[in-house]
Design an enzyme around this catalytic site. Structure first.
Site, PDB file in Angstrom:
ATOM      1  N   ASP A 126       0.822  -1.224   0.000  1.00 28.92           N
ATOM      2  CA  ASP A 126       0.000   0.000   0.000  1.00 28.92           C
ATOM      3  C   ASP A 126       0.852   1.269   0.000  1.00 28.92           C
ATOM      4  O   ASP A 126       0.520   2.248   0.650  1.00 28.92           O
ATOM      5  CB  ASP A 126      -0.916  -0.003   1.229  1.00 28.92           C
ATOM      6  CG  ASP A 126      -0.128   0.017   2.538  1.00 28.92           C
ATOM      7  OD1 ASP A 126       1.065  -0.320   2.516  1.00 28.92           O
ATOM      8  OD2 ASP A 126      -0.713   0.402   3.564  1.00 28.92           O
ATOM      9  N   LYS A 171       5.798   3.147  15.136  1.00 31.19           N
ATOM     10  CA  LYS A 171       4.774   4.083  15.618  1.00 31.19           C
ATOM     11  C   LYS A 171       5.122   4.685  16.993  1.00 31.19           C
ATOM     12  O   LYS A 171       4.415   4.455  17.990  1.00 31.19           O
ATOM     13  CB  LYS A 171       3.404   3.407  15.643  1.00 31.19           C
ATOM     14  CG  LYS A 171       3.114   2.629  14.350  1.00 31.19           C
ATOM     15  CD  LYS A 171       1.775   2.884  13.744  1.00 31.19           C
ATOM     16  CE  LYS A 171       1.707   2.474  12.299  1.00 31.19           C
ATOM     17  NZ  LYS A 171       1.773   1.085  11.944  1.00 31.19           N
ATOM     18  N   ASP A 215       2.710   6.516   1.711  1.00 33.92           N
ATOM     19  CA  ASP A 215       1.783   5.465   2.098  1.00 33.92           C
ATOM     20  C   ASP A 215       0.437   5.840   1.459  1.00 33.92           C
ATOM     21  O   ASP A 215       0.191   7.013   1.194  1.00 33.92           O
ATOM     22  CB  ASP A 215       1.689   5.457   3.632  1.00 33.92           C
ATOM     23  CG  ASP A 215       0.668   4.468   4.154  1.00 33.92           C
ATOM     24  OD1 ASP A 215       1.066   3.352   4.486  1.00 33.92           O
ATOM     25  OD2 ASP A 215      -0.529   4.807   4.226  1.00 33.92           O
TER      26      ASP A 215
HETATM   27  N1  GDD Z   1      -0.005 -11.033   4.165  1.00 38.44           N
HETATM   28  C1  GDD Z   1      -0.189 -10.179   5.164  1.00 38.44           C
HETATM   29  N2  GDD Z   1      -0.570 -10.649   6.395  1.00 38.44           N
HETATM   30  N3  GDD Z   1      -0.005  -8.864   4.931  1.00 38.44           N
HETATM   31  C2  GDD Z   1      -0.199  -8.000   5.963  1.00 38.44           C
HETATM   32  C3  GDD Z   1      -0.596  -8.412   7.251  1.00 38.44           C
HETATM   33  C4  GDD Z   1      -0.793  -9.838   7.477  1.00 38.44           C
HETATM   34  O1  GDD Z   1      -1.128 -10.297   8.567  1.00 38.44           O
HETATM   35  N4  GDD Z   1      -0.704  -7.319   8.048  1.00 38.44           N
HETATM   36  C5  GDD Z   1      -0.397  -6.258   7.262  1.00 38.44           C
HETATM   37  N5  GDD Z   1      -0.097  -6.666   5.997  1.00 38.44           N
HETATM   38  C6  GDD Z   1       0.311  -5.837   4.851  1.00 38.44           C
HETATM   39  C7  GDD Z   1      -0.656  -4.701   4.541  1.00 38.44           C
HETATM   40  O2  GDD Z   1      -1.607  -5.113   3.572  1.00 38.44           O
HETATM   41  C8  GDD Z   1       0.281  -3.641   3.999  1.00 38.44           C
HETATM   42  O3  GDD Z   1       0.522  -3.795   2.600  1.00 38.44           O
HETATM   43  C9  GDD Z   1       1.588  -3.893   4.722  1.00 38.44           C
HETATM   44  O4  GDD Z   1       1.520  -5.231   5.211  1.00 38.44           O
HETATM   45  C10 GDD Z   1       1.818  -2.935   5.910  1.00 38.44           C
HETATM   46  O5  GDD Z   1       0.729  -3.033   6.807  1.00 38.44           O
HETATM   47  P1  GDD Z   1      -0.115  -1.759   7.242  1.00 38.44           P
HETATM   48  O6  GDD Z   1      -1.187  -2.233   8.146  1.00 38.44           O
HETATM   49  O7  GDD Z   1      -0.490  -0.938   6.064  1.00 38.44           O
HETATM   50  O8  GDD Z   1       0.963  -1.010   8.143  1.00 38.44           O
HETATM   51  P2  GDD Z   1       1.199   0.554   8.360  1.00 38.44           P
HETATM   52  O9  GDD Z   1       0.935   1.316   7.136  1.00 38.44           O
HETATM   53  O10 GDD Z   1       0.480   0.962   9.596  1.00 38.44           O
HETATM   54  O11 GDD Z   1       2.785   0.575   8.676  1.00 38.44           O
HETATM   55  C11 GDD Z   1       3.680  -0.088   7.808  1.00 38.44           C
HETATM   56  O12 GDD Z   1       3.982   0.692   6.656  1.00 38.44           O
HETATM   57  C12 GDD Z   1       4.651   1.945   6.931  1.00 38.44           C
HETATM   58  C13 GDD Z   1       4.927   2.603   5.582  1.00 38.44           C
HETATM   59  O13 GDD Z   1       3.748   2.817   4.884  1.00 38.44           O
HETATM   60  C14 GDD Z   1       4.962  -0.389   8.609  1.00 38.44           C
HETATM   61  O14 GDD Z   1       5.772  -1.221   7.800  1.00 38.44           O
HETATM   62  C15 GDD Z   1       5.690   0.902   8.963  1.00 38.44           C
HETATM   63  O15 GDD Z   1       6.918   0.601   9.627  1.00 38.44           O
HETATM   64  C16 GDD Z   1       5.963   1.711   7.699  1.00 38.44           C
HETATM   65  O16 GDD Z   1       6.599   2.957   8.024  1.00 38.44           O
HETATM   66 MG    MG Z   2       0.094   0.948   5.313  1.00 38.12          MG
END
Ligand code: GDD
Ligand code: MG
Length: 336
Positions: A104, A154, A212
């Site tokens: 994403d 976070k 993001d």
């Molecule tokens: N297969 C799978 N299984 N994918 C997952 C799972 C899971 O259980 N949980 C989350 N994801 C995928 C989401 O679909 C997304 O593409 C990615 O892992 C990151 O998860 P998010 O839930 O979007 O996390 P975030 O946006 O709060 O934080 C993450 O992204 C940031 C940058 O955009 C973290 O990686 C942060 O450290 C980072 O800065």
């Molecule tokens: Mg995300």
């Protein structure tokens, strides 16, 4: 080199759009979010493995229908295993150092350069990083002498060790897999990165843009970056002659526009915009907006209808939502 795309999240922050479609397939400008990643891959990326949990079938079918010039394997994760658990569950298919991307995120990162930086640094992992004003919603790194010395997911406001955030693009040595327990949910960011630090984790900086796209403001930011970067387009099959367009905008085929549209607006196929005003917004296909209505900083789901003189701001409207004439919707999530 293989690329794993972790795309199994529930997309709760983009609800109600993600009630009927996985986040990876939410349209962003002119194509599903995940397609922006596939389009940018060089030939050196010889296989993409997409780890999906939520709405697996839709993602599988999407990759059956669309070819991207690279082999794509969509793997179902029957229960969500977290960002590291998802990678661990793919171990049997991974055959050397591998890249991992969050599904994403939109950016201008170059796969080959990220891989080259990893090979040069010779650490266990390389994490692409990007500077932001408020890092508290992300993973944040501390860098000393060219190495990542801390990773904090976070952090509370004011407690981030720097303004450099995890861009969600990595290259890993295969031995990372040995540091992830199998069979249950594990977070890459909270559990695995802190463990990797002592094995040598290096940051990778690049030029261009990063965003993001998994929350409303971030989605709109990602859209703005893509429109500014050349994804703006007015389909020759759209009728915009009666409207006033302020670029950059993207107008898909079959759209009809009388009103003021832009800047930073995306109109999906067959949208009908009366003498209304739209700014910084996405309308998925088949949306109608009547005269004197105003839509700003919002995403409007497919087939929704916005009545005369209504105002919609900072909101996500689900597919087929009907907004009554003169209604005001601010900072809401509306389901039909
Ligand atoms: N297969 C799978 N299984 N994918 C997952 C799972 C899971 O259980 N949980 C989350 N994801 C995928 C989401 O679909 C997304 O593409 C990615 O892992 C990151 O998860 P998010 O839930 O979007 O996390 P975030 O946006 O709060 O934080 C993450 O992204 C940031 C940058 O955009 C973290 O990686 C942060 O450290 C980072 O800065
Ligand atoms: Mg995300």
């Amino acid at each position: 080199m293989q690329l794993v795309i972790i795309a199994g999240g529930l997309g709760t922050r983009l609800r109600p759009l993600t009630l009927h479609r996985p986040k990876a397939l939410v349209p962003l400008v002119d194509r599903p979010q995940i397609a922006h990643i596939l389009d940018a891959l060089p030939p050196s990326c010889d296989e993409v493995i997409v780890a999906v949990n939520y709405m697996f079938e839709q993602v599988r079918d999407f990759f059956r229908e669309r070819q991207f010039g690279v082999a794509v394997r969509v793997v179902e994760e029957p229960v969500p295993l977290g960002t590291a658990g998802a990678i661990k569950s793919l171990q049997r298919w991974l055959n050397g150092p591998f890249a991992v991307y969050n599904g994403d995120v939109v950016d201008t990162i170059e796969f080959d350069r990220l891989v080259a930086a990893h090979e040069k640094a010779q650490g266990i992992a390389t994490i692409a990083v990007w500077p932001v004003d408020d890092p508290s919603a992300y993973g944040v790194v501390a860098v000393e002498k060219g190495r990542i010395t801390r990773f904090v997911e976070k952090p509370a406001k004011g407690e981030a060790p720097s303004n450099l955030v995890n861009a969600g693009r990595y290259v890993f040595e295969p031995r990372v897999l040995d540091l992830i327990e199998a069979g249950h949910a594990v977070s890459l960011e909270r559990e695995v990165f802190p463990r990797l630090i002592e094995h040598g984790v290096f940051p990778y900086r690049y030029e261009g843009f990063w965003s993001d796209a998994g929350t409303l403001p971030n989605y709109l930011n990602a859209q703005r970056l893509l429109l500014d970067a050349g994804h703006a387009k007015i389909s020759p099959d759209a009728d915009v002659t009666a409207g006033s367009l302020r670029p950059p905008v993207y107008v898909a085929a079959g759209a009809y526009v009388e009103g003021r549209v832009g800047p930073h607006v995306v109109l999906g196929k067959a949208c009908r915009i009366g003498r209304a005003s739209l700014r910084n917004a996405t309308l998925l296909e088949g949306v109608s907006v009547d005269d004197k209505a105003e839509v700003t900083a919002s995403i409007i789901g497919a087939g929704a209808a916005i009545g005369e003189g209504a105002h919609v701001r900072d909101s996500i409207l689900g597919d087929t939502v009907q907004v009554s004439p003169h209604a005001t919707i601010v900072d809401e999530r509306v389901t039909a």
